[in-house]
Design an enzyme around this catalytic site. Structure first.
Site, short mmCIF file in Angstrom:
data_model
loop_
_atom_site.label_atom_id
_atom_site.label_comp_id
_atom_site.label_asym_id
_atom_site.label_seq_id
_atom_site.Cartn_x
_atom_site.Cartn_y
_atom_site.Cartn_z
CB CYS A 11 -0.99 -0.03 1.16
SG CYS A 11 -2.38 1.10 0.93
CG HIS B 247 -4.39 -3.64 2.05
ND1 HIS B 247 -3.61 -3.28 3.13
CD2 HIS B 247 -4.84 -2.49 1.51
CE1 HIS B 247 -3.60 -1.96 3.24
NE2 HIS B 247 -4.34 -1.46 2.27
CD GLU C 146 -2.68 -6.78 4.48
OE1 GLU C 146 -2.08 -7.00 3.40
OE2 GLU C 146 -2.86 -5.64 4.94
#
Lengths: 266, 235
Positions: free
Chosen positions: B91, B218, B220
């Site tokens: 990011c 992202h 994750e």
């Protein structure tokens, strides 16, 4: 903006989202779920994982703090969810202060949703937006079509009508920095007559924040209609909890109808 | 040679720049079977102690750069990269690998890639949500499946980067490349782009040059695809 044909003009790869909503109390999923074994386990984490496997793009957990008031179990649940899920999730219900918000973010939530406190203390929207960014704050707007034909705003889980003008309120929450509006049409909730497409159509393609449609979903075509009308995301609870449809079935229907949604391999 | 027996547990450190919650990322890296440490300040010993540095960033460009400069990461990261060690920016952590951003024009980035971040032109900004990556380059194709239109090219692409990047049973474990984005600014042009998306403008979803990786999205939070991508870059 989510149709694949791009006749709408704006070129965007952003997908429309399908979001199951889980009501949680005392660490258990409450309110009519058909997943008996999960309910008996009292385990929102397991239900959340099931929805993620089905292809949910995001999850919303509601009433988690309201139900535990000052206890740590809600935060512990958020922490577990954050460890188990690999998709974003929002939490809401009973958030009163910036400190509450901080605790939920610290526990791993991606977004918070405000309803009652947004109306009672609208500056909290600004505070959250400034500190954590507008993407972290969803304002849940509960709107009811009154018998007199007016649109009224409600708080306290839909139990209290407040003296706020609907259209002004929508503009105000945007101005104060909310990143998304979770629009629940109370007059549609539980009716199975579909989302309120008239309300959704009032948000144009250049409306500055995303709108999540909620209330009234009965079947896949309701989700399609809501997205065609202008919803960026669609949220439902009962239809998923009662296993009438899986998230995957809804998304498959949307894909077959040329809507951009995230595909997941089952 | 069996790739599973050859590989040792990779040692990964997350750089904690005090910009957002790290729990999901930590979980994902641990789930990838890596030995994980979270670090606040650099130390020369880290060059030997860790194989991969992961740098997530949230908030303003200037804030993340200030955290990098104040904690002494600036020079260390340049040395880390000079040594050919792996660095993964996520990011805003990807954005600061570049020279600057229109978000804070007066602040210099790390300059490891040429180019600057520009504001997204879409009326709904920040962009929040899922998008399908396109134009996947080999390092991304190891994890993500190509789009229908790109299907015919993938066979040669994936074989070109065998070795340490290869996943066991790669063909079976590739995932639809949908990624979760939260950003208002993005890199629009980079010769090292490995995945792109459109959001009014076209921008770089991922970049890679050697051991230097950047993800604007992202991983994750990007479902199974994201988890596999983390495994891929951390192992």
């Amino acid at each position: 903006m989510y149709a694949n044909d791009e006749s709408s003009g704006t070129v965007s790869d952003l997908c429309a989202r399908v979001i199951p909503c889980l009501d949680v109390a005392y660490g258990r999923v409450v309110k009519g779920t058909n997943f008996k074994e999960l309910l008996d386990m009292g385990n929102p984490v397991e239900l959340a994982k099931l929805y993620e496997q089905q292809g949910a793009d995001e999850l919303v957990f509601l009433d988690i703090k309201a139900s535990v008031d000052g206890q740590d179990s809600a935060l512990e649940m958020v922490r577990q969810v954050a460890c188990e899920l690999s998709i974003p999730f929002a939490v809401g219900g009973g958030i009163k202060t910036l400190d509450d918000v901080h605790k939920f973010f610290h526990a791993g939530a991606d977004k918070v949703t405000l309803n009652t406190m947004a109306v009672e203390k609208p500056a909290l929207i600004n505070e959250i937006s400034t500190q954590y960014g507008s993407q972290s704050i969803v304002v849940a707007v509960d709107v009811n079509h009154e018998i007199d034909g007016n649109l009224a705003i409600y708080t306290h889980g839909g139990s209290r009508r407040v003296d706020v003008d609907y259209h002004q309120w929508i503009n105000e929450v945007v101005d104060r920095g909310c990143g998304e509006i979770l629009l629940t049409a109370m007059h549609k909730d539980g009716t199975g007559s579909g989302f309120d497409t008239d309300l959704l159509a009032q948000f144009g393609a250049d409306f500055p924040v995303q709108v999540i449609a909620s209330g009234g979903a009965k079947g896949p075509s309701d989700f399609l209609d809501a997205i065609h009308a202008g919803a960026d995301a669609v949220l439902a609870a009962g239809l998923f909890h009662r296993s009438e449809y899986t998230v995957g079935e809804i998304k498959e229907y949307l894909i077959n109808n040329n809507i951009k949604v995230r595909k997941t391999t089952p | 040679m069996n790739i599973l027996t050859r590989r040792t547990l990779s040692r990964v450190a997350i750089i904690d720049l005090n910009s957002g919650n790290l729990l999901s990322l930590q979980t994902a890296i641990e789930a990838a079977g890596c030995e994980l440490t979270t670090v606040q300040k650099p130390d020369r010993k880290m060059l030997n102690e860790f194989d991969v540095l992961v740098m997530p960033g949230q908030g303003r460009f200037a804030y993340v750069m200030q955290q990098i400069n104040d904690s002494g990461w600036h020079d260390f990261l340049l040395e880390w990269v000079r040594n050919g060690k792996r660095l993964v920016g996520i990011c805003v952590g990807m954005q600061v690998l570049f020279e600057g951003s229109d978000e804070d024009p007066e602040v210099a980035g790390l300059g490891l890639f040429k180019g600057r971040c520009h504001k997204l032109q879409h009326p709904k900004t920040p962009m929040v949500g899922w998008a399908k990556l396109s134009g996947l380059k080999p390092s991304m194709l190891a994890v993500g499946s190509p789009g229908e239109s790109e299907q015919h090219t993938n066979k040669t692409d994936t074989s070109s980067e065998a070795g340490f990047l290869a996943q066991p049973k790669r063909r079976e474990t590739r995932f639809d490349a949908y990624a979760y984005f939260v950003n208002s600014y993005a890199i629009t042009e980079c010769p090292f782009v490995t995945a792109k998306i459109n959001y009014c403008n076209s921008f770089c979803a991922a970049v890679q040059r050697g051991n230097l990786y950047g993800f604007q999205f992202h991983p994750e939070k990007s479902g199974q695809f994201g988890r596999e991508l983390i495994k891929h870059v951390c192992q």
